[in-house]
Write a protein that holds these residues in place. Structure first.
Motif, PDB file in Angstrom:
ATOM      1  N   ASP A 173       0.817  -1.212   0.000  1.00 19.45           N
ATOM      2  CA  ASP A 173       0.000   0.000   0.000  1.00 19.45           C
ATOM      3  C   ASP A 173       0.856   1.270   0.000  1.00 19.45           C
ATOM      4  O   ASP A 173       0.502   2.295   0.569  1.00 19.45           O
ATOM      5  N   ALA A 174       1.991   1.188  -0.693  1.00 16.74           N
ATOM      6  CA  ALA A 174       2.919   2.326  -0.768  1.00 16.74           C
ATOM      7  C   ALA A 174       2.300   3.497  -1.528  1.00 16.74           C
ATOM      8  O   ALA A 174       1.612   3.308  -2.526  1.00 16.74           O
ATOM      9  N   ALA A 175       2.572   4.688  -1.031  1.00  6.08           N
ATOM     10  CA  ALA A 175       2.154   5.907  -1.722  1.00  6.08           C
ATOM     11  C   ALA A 175       3.178   6.205  -2.812  1.00  6.08           C
ATOM     12  O   ALA A 175       4.389   6.147  -2.575  1.00  6.08           O
ATOM     13  N   VAL A 176       2.683   6.498  -4.028  1.00  5.37           N
ATOM     14  CA  VAL A 176       3.547   6.807  -5.161  1.00  5.37           C
ATOM     15  C   VAL A 176       2.943   7.961  -5.944  1.00  5.37           C
ATOM     16  O   VAL A 176       1.741   8.190  -5.910  1.00  5.37           O
ATOM     17  N   THR A 177       3.794   8.654  -6.666  1.00  6.48           N
ATOM     18  CA  THR A 177       3.303   9.727  -7.532  1.00  6.48           C
ATOM     19  C   THR A 177       3.106   9.183  -8.949  1.00  6.48           C
ATOM     20  O   THR A 177       3.658   8.132  -9.309  1.00  6.48           O
ATOM     21  N   LEU A 178       2.354   9.923  -9.740  1.00  6.71           N
ATOM     22  CA  LEU A 178       2.208   9.563 -11.145  1.00  6.71           C
ATOM     23  C   LEU A 178       3.590   9.529 -11.812  1.00  6.71           C
ATOM     24  O   LEU A 178       3.856   8.652 -12.626  1.00  6.71           O
ATOM     25  N   HIS A 179       4.455  10.445 -11.443  1.00  9.85           N
ATOM     26  CA  HIS A 179       5.816  10.454 -11.991  1.00  9.85           C
ATOM     27  C   HIS A 179       6.509   9.120 -11.726  1.00  9.85           C
ATOM     28  O   HIS A 179       7.090   8.516 -12.635  1.00  9.85           O
ATOM     29  N   HIS A 180       6.452   8.642 -10.496  1.00 10.09           N
ATOM     30  CA  HIS A 180       7.081   7.372 -10.126  1.00 10.09           C
ATOM     31  C   HIS A 180       6.476   6.233 -10.944  1.00 10.09           C
ATOM     32  O   HIS A 180       7.198   5.373 -11.474  1.00 10.09           O
ATOM     33  N   VAL A 181       5.155   6.202 -11.052  1.00 13.77           N
ATOM     34  CA  VAL A 181       4.481   5.136 -11.795  1.00 13.77           C
ATOM     35  C   VAL A 181       4.855   5.193 -13.275  1.00 13.77           C
ATOM     36  O   VAL A 181       5.119   4.167 -13.900  1.00 13.77           O
ATOM     37  N   LEU A 182       4.887   6.392 -13.841  1.00 13.84           N
ATOM     38  CA  LEU A 182       5.283   6.526 -15.247  1.00 13.84           C
ATOM     39  C   LEU A 182       6.684   5.964 -15.477  1.00 13.84           C
ATOM     40  O   LEU A 182       6.900   5.187 -16.420  1.00 13.84           O
ATOM     41  N   VAL A 183       7.620   6.325 -14.634  1.00 19.40           N
ATOM     42  CA  VAL A 183       8.992   5.823 -14.790  1.00 19.40           C
ATOM     43  C   VAL A 183       9.010   4.296 -14.642  1.00 19.40           C
ATOM     44  O   VAL A 183       9.656   3.594 -15.432  1.00 19.40           O
ATOM     45  N   HIS A 184       8.281   3.784 -13.671  1.00 19.14           N
ATOM     46  CA  HIS A 184       8.229   2.337 -13.447  1.00 19.14           C
ATOM     47  C   HIS A 184       7.657   1.610 -14.668  1.00 19.14           C
ATOM     48  O   HIS A 184       8.218   0.616 -15.139  1.00 19.14           O
ATOM     49  N   VAL A 185       6.545   2.094 -15.194  1.00 15.17           N
ATOM     50  CA  VAL A 185       5.895   1.418 -16.322  1.00 15.17           C
ATOM     51  C   VAL A 185       6.705   1.593 -17.606  1.00 15.17           C
ATOM     52  O   VAL A 185       6.769   0.677 -18.431  1.00 15.17           O
ATOM     53  N   ILE A 186       7.364   2.733 -17.778  1.00 14.66           N
ATOM     54  CA  ILE A 186       8.270   2.894 -18.928  1.00 14.66           C
ATOM     55  C   ILE A 186       9.365   1.833 -18.859  1.00 14.66           C
ATOM     56  O   ILE A 186       9.642   1.146 -19.850  1.00 14.66           O
ATOM     57  N   ALA A 187       9.987   1.693 -17.696  1.00 14.45           N
ATOM     58  CA  ALA A 187      11.066   0.718 -17.546  1.00 14.45           C
ATOM     59  C   ALA A 187      10.554  -0.688 -17.828  1.00 14.45           C
ATOM     60  O   ALA A 187      11.207  -1.467 -18.549  1.00 14.45           O
ATOM     61  N   GLU A 188       9.400  -1.021 -17.298  1.00 20.45           N
ATOM     62  CA  GLU A 188       8.843  -2.365 -17.505  1.00 20.45           C
ATOM     63  C   GLU A 188       8.481  -2.580 -18.979  1.00 20.45           C
ATOM     64  O   GLU A 188       8.784  -3.624 -19.552  1.00 20.45           O
ATOM     65  N   THR A 189       7.845  -1.602 -19.594  1.00 22.58           N
ATOM     66  CA  THR A 189       7.433  -1.741 -20.997  1.00 22.58           C
ATOM     67  C   THR A 189       8.652  -1.858 -21.906  1.00 22.58           C
ATOM     68  O   THR A 189       8.690  -2.715 -22.798  1.00 22.58           O
ATOM     69  N   GLN A 190       9.644  -1.025 -21.694  1.00 22.32           N
ATOM     70  CA  GLN A 190      10.848  -1.092 -22.518  1.00 22.32           C
ATOM     71  C   GLN A 190      11.597  -2.413 -22.302  1.00 22.32           C
ATOM     72  O   GLN A 190      12.143  -2.992 -23.249  1.00 22.32           O
TER      73      GLN A 190
END
Length: 191
Positions: free
Chosen positions: A121-138
């Motif tokens: 249940d960690a709090a994250v920002t949209l910025h953090h999620v965007l970077v995470h999903v970019i890394a995963e997608t790439q």
């Protein structure tokens, strides 16, 4: 900054989808690694990740529940397509997941906070999620590039820009043999 991040995410998505083009049902589903990595499974998994990270995390539910993610789901069920799941269904799901994610990305500020239940249940920002999903997608686009090359030799970033050196097939064969020879020579020195 958000536009730049979004652009990198879109590039990974495009590369991942391109890897399916022109292949048979068998080839897009073929497990080519010990862990059964396959092209259609990578797309299915990426659809689920977009839905989870840009939907669930920010309280923006997706229109469809996915039976292969969450509590009670079979382990790794999001990483392969059953015989009953069609290419069109999975690609359509990915495109709808992308549209849903893009709506979230466009609607929220980079400092908007969401919660990731599967991260305690960690709090994250949209910025953090965007970077995470970019890394995963790439990362998965890279997996898809290797799997596609194993299937039919097609390699590169996108059909319009493969990002490979300009060379013909004989150059690639010679290059591969040269790399193989270097590996053999090095192994002999270390034995």
């Amino acid at each position: 900054m958000k536009a730049d991040l979004h652009s990198y995410l879109k590039g990974g998505r495009d590369a991942l989808l391109w890897k399916l083009d022109g292949l048979s049902e068998y080839d897009i589903r073929r497990p080519l690694t010990r862990t059964a990595t396959n092209l259609l499974g990578l797309v299915k998994h990426s659809a689920a990740m977009e839905i989870l990270y840009f939907g669930v995390v920010f309280g923006r539910p997706f229109e469809q529940e996915l039976p292969y993610v969450g509590d009670g789901a079979e382990i790794n069920a999001d990483m392969w397509a059953t015989a009953d799941e069609t290419r069109d269904e999975i690609v359509d799901l990915y495109r709808r997941a992308i549209a849903h994610a893009d709506t979230t990305i466009e609607a929220l500020a980079l400092d908007e906070v969401g919660r990731v239940p599967w991260w305690g249940d960690a709090a994250v920002t949209l910025h953090h999620v965007l970077v995470h999903v970019i890394a995963e997608t790439q990362r998965h686009a890279g997996h898809a590039d290797i799997v596609r090359e194993l299937i039919d030799g097609a390699a590169g970033l996108l059909p319009s820009n493969d990002n490979l050196p300009p060379a013909d097939e004989s150059w690639w064969l010679d290059h591969r043999q040269r790399v193989e020879q270097a590996a053999l020579d090095a192994s002999r020195r270390s034995d």
